[in-house]
Motif scaffolding. Structure first.
Motif, PDB file in Angstrom:
ATOM      1  N   TRP A  35      10.499  10.601  75.536  1.00 39.26           N
ATOM      2  CA  TRP A  35       9.462   9.604  75.818  1.00 39.26           C
ATOM      3  C   TRP A  35       9.350   8.581  74.702  1.00 39.26           C
ATOM      4  O   TRP A  35       9.259   7.384  74.952  1.00 39.26           O
ATOM      5  CB  TRP A  35       8.107  10.292  76.013  1.00 39.26           C
ATOM      6  CG  TRP A  35       7.854  10.716  77.429  1.00 39.26           C
ATOM      7  CD1 TRP A  35       8.438  11.751  78.095  1.00 39.26           C
ATOM      8  CD2 TRP A  35       6.961  10.109  78.354  1.00 39.26           C
ATOM      9  NE1 TRP A  35       7.949  11.826  79.370  1.00 39.26           N
ATOM     10  CE2 TRP A  35       7.039  10.835  79.551  1.00 39.26           C
ATOM     11  CE3 TRP A  35       6.089   9.033  78.277  1.00 39.26           C
ATOM     12  CZ2 TRP A  35       6.291  10.520  80.677  1.00 39.26           C
ATOM     13  CZ3 TRP A  35       5.325   8.716  79.396  1.00 39.26           C
ATOM     14  CH2 TRP A  35       5.437   9.457  80.587  1.00 39.26           C
ATOM     15  N   PHE A  36       9.343   9.050  73.436  1.00 40.21           N
ATOM     16  CA  PHE A  36       9.060   8.162  72.313  1.00 40.21           C
ATOM     17  C   PHE A  36      10.290   7.438  71.784  1.00 40.21           C
ATOM     18  O   PHE A  36      10.210   6.278  71.407  1.00 40.21           O
ATOM     19  CB  PHE A  36       8.395   8.929  71.171  1.00 40.21           C
ATOM     20  CG  PHE A  36       7.075   9.557  71.544  1.00 40.21           C
ATOM     21  CD1 PHE A  36       6.218   8.961  72.455  1.00 40.21           C
ATOM     22  CD2 PHE A  36       6.687  10.744  70.970  1.00 40.21           C
ATOM     23  CE1 PHE A  36       5.000   9.538  72.797  1.00 40.21           C
ATOM     24  CE2 PHE A  36       5.470  11.328  71.302  1.00 40.21           C
ATOM     25  CZ  PHE A  36       4.627  10.736  72.212  1.00 40.21           C
ATOM     26  N   GLU A  37      11.427   8.118  71.740  1.00 41.84           N
ATOM     27  CA  GLU A  37      12.623   7.517  71.141  1.00 41.84           C
ATOM     28  C   GLU A  37      13.536   6.833  72.157  1.00 41.84           C
ATOM     29  O   GLU A  37      14.131   5.803  71.859  1.00 41.84           O
ATOM     30  CB  GLU A  37      13.401   8.574  70.350  1.00 41.84           C
ATOM     31  CG  GLU A  37      12.640   9.071  69.132  1.00 41.84           C
ATOM     32  CD  GLU A  37      13.366  10.178  68.392  1.00 41.84           C
ATOM     33  OE1 GLU A  37      14.590  10.362  68.612  1.00 41.84           O
ATOM     34  OE2 GLU A  37      12.710  10.870  67.595  1.00 41.84           O
ATOM     35  N   ALA A  43      10.695   4.446  81.516  1.00 41.84           N
ATOM     36  CA  ALA A  43      11.841   3.955  82.290  1.00 41.84           C
ATOM     37  C   ALA A  43      11.813   4.549  83.700  1.00 41.84           C
ATOM     38  O   ALA A  43      12.067   3.843  84.687  1.00 41.84           O
ATOM     39  CB  ALA A  43      13.144   4.290  81.584  1.00 41.84           C
ATOM     40  N   TRP A  44      11.513   5.835  83.791  1.00 42.21           N
ATOM     41  CA  TRP A  44      11.417   6.478  85.101  1.00 42.21           C
ATOM     42  C   TRP A  44      10.284   5.837  85.916  1.00 42.21           C
ATOM     43  O   TRP A  44      10.457   5.506  87.084  1.00 42.21           O
ATOM     44  CB  TRP A  44      11.171   7.980  84.939  1.00 42.21           C
ATOM     45  CG  TRP A  44      10.835   8.651  86.225  1.00 42.21           C
ATOM     46  CD1 TRP A  44      11.709   9.087  87.178  1.00 42.21           C
ATOM     47  CD2 TRP A  44       9.522   8.930  86.716  1.00 42.21           C
ATOM     48  NE1 TRP A  44      11.019   9.622  88.235  1.00 42.21           N
ATOM     49  CE2 TRP A  44       9.678   9.545  87.972  1.00 42.21           C
ATOM     50  CE3 TRP A  44       8.248   8.733  86.215  1.00 42.21           C
ATOM     51  CZ2 TRP A  44       8.590   9.951  88.734  1.00 42.21           C
ATOM     52  CZ3 TRP A  44       7.162   9.139  86.975  1.00 42.21           C
ATOM     53  CH2 TRP A  44       7.347   9.748  88.216  1.00 42.21           C
ATOM     54  N   LYS A  70       6.841   1.251  74.636  1.00 38.95           N
ATOM     55  CA  LYS A  70       6.661   2.252  73.583  1.00 38.95           C
ATOM     56  C   LYS A  70       5.178   2.615  73.422  1.00 38.95           C
ATOM     57  O   LYS A  70       4.815   3.788  73.346  1.00 38.95           O
ATOM     58  CB  LYS A  70       7.247   1.758  72.269  1.00 38.95           C
ATOM     59  CG  LYS A  70       7.385   2.842  71.230  1.00 38.95           C
ATOM     60  CD  LYS A  70       8.315   2.385  70.118  1.00 38.95           C
ATOM     61  CE  LYS A  70       8.725   3.529  69.241  1.00 38.95           C
ATOM     62  NZ  LYS A  70       9.918   4.210  69.635  1.00 38.95           N
ATOM     63  N   THR A  71       4.330   1.606  73.401  1.00 37.72           N
ATOM     64  CA  THR A  71       2.881   1.837  73.293  1.00 37.72           C
ATOM     65  C   THR A  71       2.387   2.656  74.479  1.00 37.72           C
ATOM     66  O   THR A  71       1.617   3.612  74.313  1.00 37.72           O
ATOM     67  CB  THR A  71       2.127   0.500  73.224  1.00 37.72           C
ATOM     68  OG1 THR A  71       2.577  -0.211  72.083  1.00 37.72           O
ATOM     69  CG2 THR A  71       0.630   0.706  73.155  1.00 37.72           C
ATOM     70  N   VAL A  77       1.257  10.066  76.877  1.00 31.86           N
ATOM     71  CA  VAL A  77       1.474  11.405  76.313  1.00 31.86           C
ATOM     72  C   VAL A  77       0.229  11.899  75.574  1.00 31.86           C
ATOM     73  O   VAL A  77      -0.231  13.030  75.788  1.00 31.86           O
ATOM     74  CB  VAL A  77       2.715  11.420  75.400  1.00 31.86           C
ATOM     75  CG1 VAL A  77       2.827  12.731  74.637  1.00 31.86           C
ATOM     76  CG2 VAL A  77       3.975  11.177  76.227  1.00 31.86           C
ATOM     77  N   TYR A  78      -0.347  11.050  74.733  1.00 26.10           N
ATOM     78  CA  TYR A  78      -1.503  11.505  73.960  1.00 26.10           C
ATOM     79  C   TYR A  78      -2.794  11.496  74.761  1.00 26.10           C
ATOM     80  O   TYR A  78      -3.740  12.220  74.414  1.00 26.10           O
ATOM     81  CB  TYR A  78      -1.597  10.740  72.647  1.00 26.10           C
ATOM     82  CG  TYR A  78      -0.534  11.244  71.700  1.00 26.10           C
ATOM     83  CD1 TYR A  78      -0.572  12.547  71.221  1.00 26.10           C
ATOM     84  CD2 TYR A  78       0.545  10.446  71.355  1.00 26.10           C
ATOM     85  CE1 TYR A  78       0.422  13.041  70.395  1.00 26.10           C
ATOM     86  CE2 TYR A  78       1.549  10.927  70.526  1.00 26.10           C
ATOM     87  CZ  TYR A  78       1.476  12.231  70.045  1.00 26.10           C
ATOM     88  OH  TYR A  78       2.469  12.722  69.247  1.00 26.10           O
TER      89      TYR A  78
END
Length: 149
Positions: A35-37, A43-44, A70-71, A77-78
């Protein structure tokens, strides 16, 4: 309210805690590195949104999520982690329940054609609604212990 073994408020706390554990599991099983990198989650979602039959979903995704992948990966996630922890310990519970309800509704609308996910999102949204309107923070919660809400 009559109930077996626990009081009604305690059963609602069980529902709230179970919902929190469900959100925590959603966070736990995510490939955070992906997810992060590598941006796999966004993208999905971008691919799903691009094929969506509702123009509002496509344009909304293009306006809000696509410019900041990215944000948004960190937000998603968080948010799931915060919802899980907040519901489990009962901190800012009404806010967590509303946030979870909104996130489930967003997931539900985005993945309208993915029947495997619809059951989970619908049931989590229903549990959030019941826990919210029944004020599930009345028992076994930090909100109750410190007198919030």
């Amino acid at each position: 309210m009559d109930s077996i073994w626990l009081t009604g408020a305690e059963w609602l706390a069980v529902l709230r805690i179970g919902l929190g554990l469900w959100w925590l599991e959603s966070w736990r099983h995510k490939d955070k590195k992906g997810w992060f990198e590598r941006g796999t989650g966004i993208a999905w979602a971008s691919d799903v949104a691009a094929k969506h039959k509702w123009n509002a979903v496509r344009s909304g995704f293009d306006t809000v999520v696509a410019p900041r992948p990215k944000t948004m990966a960190y937000v998603v996630v968080y948010a799931e982690l915060a919802l899980g922890l907040g519901l489990i310990v009962g901190l800012l519970t009404p806010i967590a329940l509303l946030g979870g309800l909104l996130l489930n509704l967003l997931y539900l609308v985005l993945m309208i054609h993915d029947w495997a996910e619809q059951g989970q999102n619908a049931m989590m949204a229903l549990a959030s609604l019941v826990a919210l309107f029944a004020m599930s923070w009345q028992s076994w919660s930090l909100d109750n212990a410190i007198g919030l809400f």
